[in-house]
Every structure is written in structure tokens, then in C-alpha cells.
Design a protein around this motif. Sequence first.
Motif, PDB file in Angstrom:
ATOM      1  N   GLN A  45      20.214  -5.667  -8.662  1.00 13.69           N
ATOM      2  CA  GLN A  45      18.906  -4.612  -8.744  1.00 13.69           C
ATOM      3  C   GLN A  45      19.016  -3.797  -7.722  1.00 13.69           C
ATOM      4  OE1 GLN A  45      16.685  -5.391 -11.369  1.00 13.69           O
ATOM      5  NE2 GLN A  45      17.621  -7.298 -11.827  1.00 13.69           N
ATOM      6  N   ASN A  46      18.304  -2.546  -7.775  1.00 14.97           N
ATOM      7  CA  ASN A  46      18.147  -1.573  -7.002  1.00 14.97           C
ATOM      8  C   ASN A  46      16.819  -2.050  -6.093  1.00 14.97           C
ATOM      9  OD1 ASN A  46      18.767   0.796  -5.696  1.00 14.97           O
ATOM     10  ND2 ASN A  46      17.685   2.060  -7.332  1.00 14.97           N
ATOM     11  N   PHE A  47      16.198  -2.666  -6.169  1.00 17.23           N
ATOM     12  CA  PHE A  47      14.941  -3.270  -5.569  1.00 17.23           C
ATOM     13  C   PHE A  47      14.195  -4.506  -6.101  1.00 17.23           C
ATOM     14  CE2 PHE A  47      12.528  -0.971  -8.402  1.00 17.23           C
ATOM     15  CZ  PHE A  47      11.715  -1.412  -8.554  1.00 17.23           C
ATOM     16  N   LEU A  48      13.888  -5.261  -5.066  1.00 11.60           N
ATOM     17  CA  LEU A  48      13.309  -6.417  -5.659  1.00 11.60           C
ATOM     18  C   LEU A  48      11.597  -6.491  -5.340  1.00 11.60           C
ATOM     19  CD1 LEU A  48      15.394  -9.116  -3.823  1.00 11.60           C
ATOM     20  CD2 LEU A  48      15.568  -8.521  -6.338  1.00 11.60           C
ATOM     21  N   GLU A 105       0.861  -1.377  -0.104  1.00 12.07           N
ATOM     22  CA  GLU A 105      -0.058  -0.145  -0.135  1.00 12.07           C
ATOM     23  C   GLU A 105       0.861   1.033  -0.023  1.00 12.07           C
ATOM     24  OE1 GLU A 105      -0.007  -1.753   4.275  1.00 12.07           O
ATOM     25  OE2 GLU A 105      -0.120  -2.335   2.358  1.00 12.07           O
ATOM     26  N   LYS A 106       2.139   1.038   0.419  1.00 17.72           N
ATOM     27  CA  LYS A 106       2.817   2.284   0.202  1.00 17.72           C
ATOM     28  C   LYS A 106       3.807   2.330  -1.052  1.00 17.72           C
ATOM     29  CE  LYS A 106       3.722   2.311   5.105  1.00 17.72           C
ATOM     30  NZ  LYS A 106       4.421   1.563   6.267  1.00 17.72           N
ATOM     31  N   VAL A 107       3.643   1.549  -1.863  1.00 18.47           N
ATOM     32  CA  VAL A 107       4.430   1.298  -2.988  1.00 18.47           C
ATOM     33  C   VAL A 107       3.748   2.010  -4.334  1.00 18.47           C
ATOM     34  CG1 VAL A 107       5.830  -0.039  -4.750  1.00 18.47           C
ATOM     35  CG2 VAL A 107       5.832  -0.720  -2.162  1.00 18.47           C
ATOM     36  N   ALA A 108       4.377   3.025  -4.807  1.00 23.40           N
ATOM     37  CA  ALA A 108       3.844   3.536  -6.168  1.00 23.40           C
ATOM     38  C   ALA A 108       3.812   2.506  -7.161  1.00 23.40           C
ATOM     39  CB  ALA A 108       4.699   5.050  -6.401  1.00 23.40           C
ATOM     40  N   HIS A 109       2.739   2.566  -8.037  1.00 20.52           N
ATOM     41  CA  HIS A 109       2.627   1.464  -9.124  1.00 20.52           C
ATOM     42  C   HIS A 109       1.827   2.060 -10.049  1.00 20.52           C
ATOM     43  CE1 HIS A 109      -0.975   0.407  -6.756  1.00 20.52           C
ATOM     44  NE2 HIS A 109      -1.293  -0.230  -7.837  1.00 20.52           N
ATOM     45  N   GLY A 154       4.833  -6.217  -1.805  1.00 20.17           N
ATOM     46  CA  GLY A 154       5.804  -5.139  -1.534  1.00 20.17           C
ATOM     47  C   GLY A 154       7.055  -4.976  -2.298  1.00 20.17           C
ATOM     48  N   ILE A 155       7.947  -4.181  -1.901  1.00 24.99           N
ATOM     49  CA  ILE A 155       9.142  -4.250  -2.493  1.00 24.99           C
ATOM     50  C   ILE A 155      10.223  -4.226  -1.345  1.00 24.99           C
ATOM     51  CG2 ILE A 155       8.749  -3.089  -4.444  1.00 24.99           C
ATOM     52  CD1 ILE A 155       9.967  -0.547  -3.304  1.00 24.99           C
ATOM     53  N   LEU A 156      11.472  -4.823  -1.440  1.00 27.07           N
ATOM     54  CA  LEU A 156      12.661  -4.947  -0.646  1.00 27.07           C
ATOM     55  C   LEU A 156      13.647  -3.856  -1.445  1.00 27.07           C
ATOM     56  CD1 LEU A 156      13.757  -6.023   1.825  1.00 27.07           C
ATOM     57  CD2 LEU A 156      14.512  -8.000   0.575  1.00 27.07           C
ATOM     58  N   ARG A 167      17.597  -2.160  -2.011  1.00 23.14           N
ATOM     59  CA  ARG A 167      19.099  -2.501  -1.591  1.00 23.14           C
ATOM     60  C   ARG A 167      19.377  -1.842  -0.290  1.00 23.14           C
ATOM     61  NH1 ARG A 167      22.739  -0.899  -6.432  1.00 23.14           N
ATOM     62  NH2 ARG A 167      22.086  -3.007  -7.393  1.00 23.14           N
ATOM     63  N   ARG A 168      18.900  -0.495  -0.567  1.00 22.87           N
ATOM     64  CA  ARG A 168      18.983   0.288   0.708  1.00 22.87           C
ATOM     65  C   ARG A 168      18.619   0.014   2.353  1.00 22.87           C
ATOM     66  NH1 ARG A 168      18.497   6.324   0.881  1.00 22.87           N
ATOM     67  NH2 ARG A 168      17.667   6.233  -1.082  1.00 22.87           N
ATOM     68  N   VAL A 169      17.588  -0.818   2.092  1.00 25.67           N
ATOM     69  CA  VAL A 169      17.199  -1.488   3.515  1.00 25.67           C
ATOM     70  C   VAL A 169      18.148  -2.600   4.036  1.00 25.67           C
ATOM     71  CG1 VAL A 169      15.140  -2.730   4.475  1.00 25.67           C
ATOM     72  CG2 VAL A 169      14.586  -0.696   3.283  1.00 25.67           C
ATOM     73  N   GLY A 209       9.426  10.321  -8.343  1.00 27.89           N
ATOM     74  CA  GLY A 209      11.027  10.553  -8.220  1.00 27.89           C
ATOM     75  C   GLY A 209      11.894   9.064  -8.442  1.00 27.89           C
ATOM     76  N   TYR A 210      10.864   8.000  -8.333  1.00 26.89           N
ATOM     77  CA  TYR A 210      11.274   6.827  -8.356  1.00 26.89           C
ATOM     78  C   TYR A 210      11.855   6.418  -9.723  1.00 26.89           C
ATOM     79  CZ  TYR A 210       9.351   6.272  -3.688  1.00 26.89           C
ATOM     80  OH  TYR A 210       9.057   6.259  -2.622  1.00 26.89           O
ATOM     81  N   SER A 211      12.986   5.576  -9.670  1.00 26.95           N
ATOM     82  CA  SER A 211      13.568   5.202 -11.155  1.00 26.95           C
ATOM     83  C   SER A 211      12.807   4.225 -11.533  1.00 26.95           C
ATOM     84  CB  SER A 211      15.103   4.759 -10.865  1.00 26.95           C
ATOM     85  OG  SER A 211      15.162   3.628  -9.793  1.00 26.95           O
ATOM     86  N   ALA A 212      11.985   3.348 -11.344  1.00 21.93           N
ATOM     87  CA  ALA A 212      11.181   2.189 -11.521  1.00 21.93           C
ATOM     88  C   ALA A 212      10.090   2.070 -10.702  1.00 21.93           C
ATOM     89  CB  ALA A 212      11.951   1.203 -12.104  1.00 21.93           C
ATOM     90  N   ILE A 213       8.875   1.383 -11.220  1.00 20.38           N
ATOM     91  CA  ILE A 213       7.849   1.037 -10.295  1.00 20.38           C
ATOM     92  C   ILE A 213       7.081  -0.055 -11.063  1.00 20.38           C
ATOM     93  CG2 ILE A 213       7.130   3.363  -9.174  1.00 20.38           C
ATOM     94  CD1 ILE A 213       5.285   3.512 -11.506  1.00 20.38           C
TER      95      ILE A 213
HETATM   96  P1  AMP Z   1      15.709   3.766  -2.442  1.00 18.09           P
HETATM   97  O1  AMP Z   1      16.478   2.608  -1.871  1.00 18.09           O
HETATM   98  O2  AMP Z   1      14.839   4.341  -1.524  1.00 18.09           O
HETATM   99  O3  AMP Z   1      16.613   4.780  -3.207  1.00 18.09           O
HETATM  100  O4  AMP Z   1      14.476   3.079  -3.563  1.00 18.09           O
HETATM  101  C1  AMP Z   1      15.091   2.340  -4.765  1.00 18.09           C
HETATM  102  C2  AMP Z   1      14.304   2.252  -5.856  1.00 18.09           C
HETATM  103  O5  AMP Z   1      13.091   1.229  -5.119  1.00 18.09           O
HETATM  104  C3  AMP Z   1      13.358   3.604  -6.104  1.00 18.09           C
HETATM  105  O6  AMP Z   1      13.963   4.227  -7.151  1.00 18.09           O
HETATM  106  C4  AMP Z   1      12.228   3.078  -6.736  1.00 18.09           C
HETATM  107  O7  AMP Z   1      12.462   2.306  -8.036  1.00 18.09           O
HETATM  108  C5  AMP Z   1      11.821   1.869  -5.820  1.00 18.09           C
HETATM  109  N1  AMP Z   1      11.071   2.388  -4.348  1.00 18.09           N
HETATM  110  C6  AMP Z   1      11.485   2.500  -3.467  1.00 18.09           C
HETATM  111  N2  AMP Z   1      10.321   3.052  -2.505  1.00 18.09           N
HETATM  112  C7  AMP Z   1       9.267   2.788  -3.364  1.00 18.09           C
HETATM  113  C8  AMP Z   1       7.863   3.156  -3.218  1.00 18.09           C
HETATM  114  N3  AMP Z   1       7.386   3.538  -2.013  1.00 18.09           N
HETATM  115  N4  AMP Z   1       7.267   3.106  -4.265  1.00 18.09           N
HETATM  116  C9  AMP Z   1       7.565   2.635  -5.652  1.00 18.09           C
HETATM  117  N5  AMP Z   1       8.853   2.230  -5.661  1.00 18.09           N
HETATM  118  C10 AMP Z   1       9.813   2.582  -4.983  1.00 18.09           C
END
Ligand code: AMP
Length: 149
Positions: free
Chosen positions: A113-116, A22-26, A127-129, A131-133, A44-48
Motif C-alpha cells: 500500500q502507498n499509505f495506511l 485534520e490535514k487529510v483530504a477525505h 490520520g494516515i501513515l 510509505r514516503r514518511v 492530486g491524491y491517488s486515493a482518499i
Molecule cells: P505521498 O507519500 O505524499 O505521495 O502520498 C501517498 C498517497 O497518500 C497520496 O496519493 C494520497 O492517496 C495519500 N495522501 C497523502 N497525503 C494525504 C492527505 N493530506 N490527504 C489525503 N490523502 C493523502
Amino acid sequence: MISLPNRDFLDTYIEDFIISSEKVAHVQVGNSAEHALLVLTKTGYSAIPVLDRKYRFRGLINTQIITDSILGMEHIEYERLPDIRVEEIMQTDFPLIKVDERFQKALDLLINQNFLCVVDDDGLFMGILTRRVILKQLKKKIYQDKNNQ
Ligand code: AMP
């Protein structure tokens, strides 16, 4: 010297570290490339992710894919954006991870990948996981181990 993460860390379940759906833009299957570009630009997200009506993961969309789809010989044909559906251009060969997987698997996949995108057994998007987390958790673990030495 950095100590390597031990088994406990690698065996941690990813579930508690997911950014929930619910917090993920899609965007949804059927949405136009114009709508996707709007969402990407505004967030501002690179991919959704692209989801279907049942909230199942279908693919991934990013600005580069969209721009590429409207590249003409002489100029970028922005006027075509409303007529292109996201499912026509989205990336589908994207690794998914199951919600009951552990850090070891996530680390392996997050190298490239930047996220999964995280799904359950029925393919429902959980949801997503990012790399930052995972890097944050890894850093925490390394500092904890260092302080305990
Ligand atoms: P971050 O680690 O926050 O820089 O996120 C890395 C990438 O994960 C972003 O550029 C997006 O592609 C994706 N991402 C992170 N958070 C979200 C979110 N709330 N909704 C959609 N995509 C996200």
C-alpha cells in the motif's frame, strides 16, 4: 552495503509519524461520486478515505474506482456521477493500522500500500501513515548507522 534496521527502529511507535486527520483530504458517506472525483482531482491524491459522520473509517475511494463505476458500453457516462454515492463503490478491504502500533507492522503493510489509514480502538480515524514518511525514517536511520561506524 546497507545495514539492516535494528530492533529499536522496528519498535518505534508510528504515532509521531502520522499525518493527522485534520490535514487529510477525505469524503463522507453520503457524498456523491462526483464530489469525490472533484476532491481527488483538486488535491492530486491517488486515493482518499471515506469517513462516516462520527469520523470512523468506512473505506477508500480512488479515481479508477469512480471511472470504472460509470463505464458504459460505448462511452464513459459522466452524467451518472451525481447519482452514485461513494459508499456504493468504495473499496472496503483495505488494511488498517492501530495508532499504538510500531514500525515493524507498518513496514509489513506498506509493501503493498502507498499509505495506511490509522484508527484508534473505537475505529475513529486518526490520520494516515504514508510509505514516503516511513521510507524517509528508514533512510535517516541507515545513514545515521553508517556515520556511526
Ligand atoms: P505521498 O507519500 O505524499 O505521495 O502520498 C501517498 C498517497 O497518500 C497520496 O496519493 C494520497 O492517496 C495519500 N495522501 C497523502 N497525503 C494525504 C492527505 N493530506 N490527504 C489525503 N490523502 C493523502
